[in-house]
Scaffold this motif. Structure first.
Motif, PDB file in Angstrom:
ATOM      1  N   HIS A  87       0.851  -1.198   0.000  1.00  0.00           N
ATOM      2  CA  HIS A  87       0.000   0.000   0.000  1.00  0.00           C
ATOM      3  C   HIS A  87       0.884   1.245   0.000  1.00  0.00           C
ATOM      4  O   HIS A  87       0.611   2.221  -0.688  1.00  0.00           O
ATOM      5  N   PRO A 101      -5.129  -2.279  -2.547  1.00  0.00           N
ATOM      6  CA  PRO A 101      -4.372  -1.934  -3.759  1.00  0.00           C
ATOM      7  C   PRO A 101      -5.053  -0.808  -4.531  1.00  0.00           C
ATOM      8  O   PRO A 101      -5.583  -1.001  -5.632  1.00  0.00           O
ATOM      9  N   PHE A 156      -0.866  -1.367 -11.741  1.00  0.00           N
ATOM     10  CA  PHE A 156      -0.044  -2.327 -11.011  1.00  0.00           C
ATOM     11  C   PHE A 156       0.556  -3.364 -11.955  1.00  0.00           C
ATOM     12  O   PHE A 156       1.607  -3.934 -11.674  1.00  0.00           O
ATOM     13  N   PHE A 183       3.397  -6.497  -2.128  1.00  0.00           N
ATOM     14  CA  PHE A 183       2.089  -6.938  -1.648  1.00  0.00           C
ATOM     15  C   PHE A 183       2.102  -8.444  -1.366  1.00  0.00           C
ATOM     16  O   PHE A 183       1.610  -8.890  -0.323  1.00  0.00           O
ATOM     17  N   LEU A 187      -6.436  -7.452  -5.166  1.00  0.00           N
ATOM     18  CA  LEU A 187      -5.257  -7.224  -6.000  1.00  0.00           C
ATOM     19  C   LEU A 187      -5.320  -8.084  -7.254  1.00  0.00           C
ATOM     20  O   LEU A 187      -5.067  -7.595  -8.371  1.00  0.00           O
TER      21      LEU A 187
END
Length: 299
Positions: free
Chosen positions: A180, A208, A216, A228, A286
């Motif tokens: 994060h 996320p 990402f 993560f 995510l």
């Protein structure tokens, strides 16, 4: 006048001579208000308390040698946090350390004022400390483009993953949980009520989220995704009987708090599966985001 000059006028007592306290100036006032619904300062278990709000957790640990505070919410929330500490019968000067979970304005915005008013040292990871000193996130933060600045923090102690912070009869262990933010840190300690003891974890956000245009799935951000994944593994493996999270609604803490106001036995916060459930929720988010970015919808 520069910020340094304003702070010099304000001094250790707080507000500047014109009544304006630069460390308490509201950030994202209307937006942040949704997090700041008042709630009574409450003992959660043993020596562990919450002194924050309906949408932002601020934790307090009572030790034989003073208090440890975790997070500082937004600047405009500081007076309420301080009232909550006093309402529990404690003095602000009893706060020796303030632990930072993540260097975003909603959790770190109040740190400078709290450190000034208590005389405590703020404790953070190295990556977080760099942001806290600037009062602004760096380009590597997925949300950097949309984050407002916050009052810089001057008195800092940097700790590494696995470091143990001892105060009186309590040891708090730092667990690096990046993703994060690069500097996110979660904190764990043992709390007891009589013969019953529990492993308590105050976990950083796992959400996320990112500023518009950030992907990402971009190969340039592979390290963020890997961070993560590492954090998910860390939290999944940690002893965790009671979970507190930076935003309580992300882990069901808001529901548990409401139940605790009705009855303490059985304690609704005691849930040995809480950390694993927290990880599952955001691991799925995510994965879903990565799939969407890559144009491969998932169920």
């Amino acid at each position: 006048m520069s910020l340094v000059g304003v702070l010099a006028v304000a001094g250790a007592g707080g507000a500047a001579s014109n009544g304006d306290d630069p460390l308490l100036r509201p950030i994202a006032g209307d937006y942040a208000a949704r997090w700041l619904s008042p709630q009574p300062p409450t003992r959660i278990f043993g020596n562990s308390y919450l002194v924050g709000f309906g949408g932002l957790n601020v934790a307090l640990i009572r030790t034989q040698a003073g208090l440890i505070l975790i997070d500082g919410a937004v600047p405009q929330a500081v007076p309420a946090i301080e009232r909550n500490i006093r309402a529990l019968g404690f003095k602000l000067g009893d706060v020796k350390y303030i632990l930072s979970t993540e260097p975003h304005y909603d959790h770190a915005g109040g740190l400078a004022a709290l450190a000034r008013d208590t005389g405590a040292t703020v404790v953070a990871s190295g990556a977080a400390a760099a942001v806290l000193r600037r009062g602004r996130s760096g380009a590597g933060d997925p949300q950097a483009a949309q984050l407002p600045p916050f009052p810089p923090v001057q008195r800092l102690r940097i700790v590494r993953d696995g470091a143990q912070l001892k105060l009186g009869d309590t040891i708090v262990t730092a667990h690096a949980t990046p993703g994060h933010t690069a500097g996110s840190m979660s904190w764990a300690w043992r709390s007891c009520e009589g013969a019953q003891c529990a492993a308590v974890v105050f976990a950083s956000s796992l959400n996320p989220v990112a500023a518009e245009g950030y992907r990402f799935s971009d190969p340039a951000h592979a390290a963020v995704v890997a961070a993560f994944r590492g954090t998910f593994a860390t939290l999944r493996a940690m002893p965790c009987d009671i979970l507190l999270t930076a935003h309580p609604d992300q882990s069901g803490g808001d529901v548990a708090f409401a139940r605790l106001q009705q009855q303490r036995t059985p304690n609704p916060f005691v849930d040995p599966g809480a950390c694993r459930a927290y990880v599952r929720k955001f691991e799925r988010l995510l994965d879903k985001r990565l799939a969407k970015e890559r144009g491969m919808p998932r169920g």
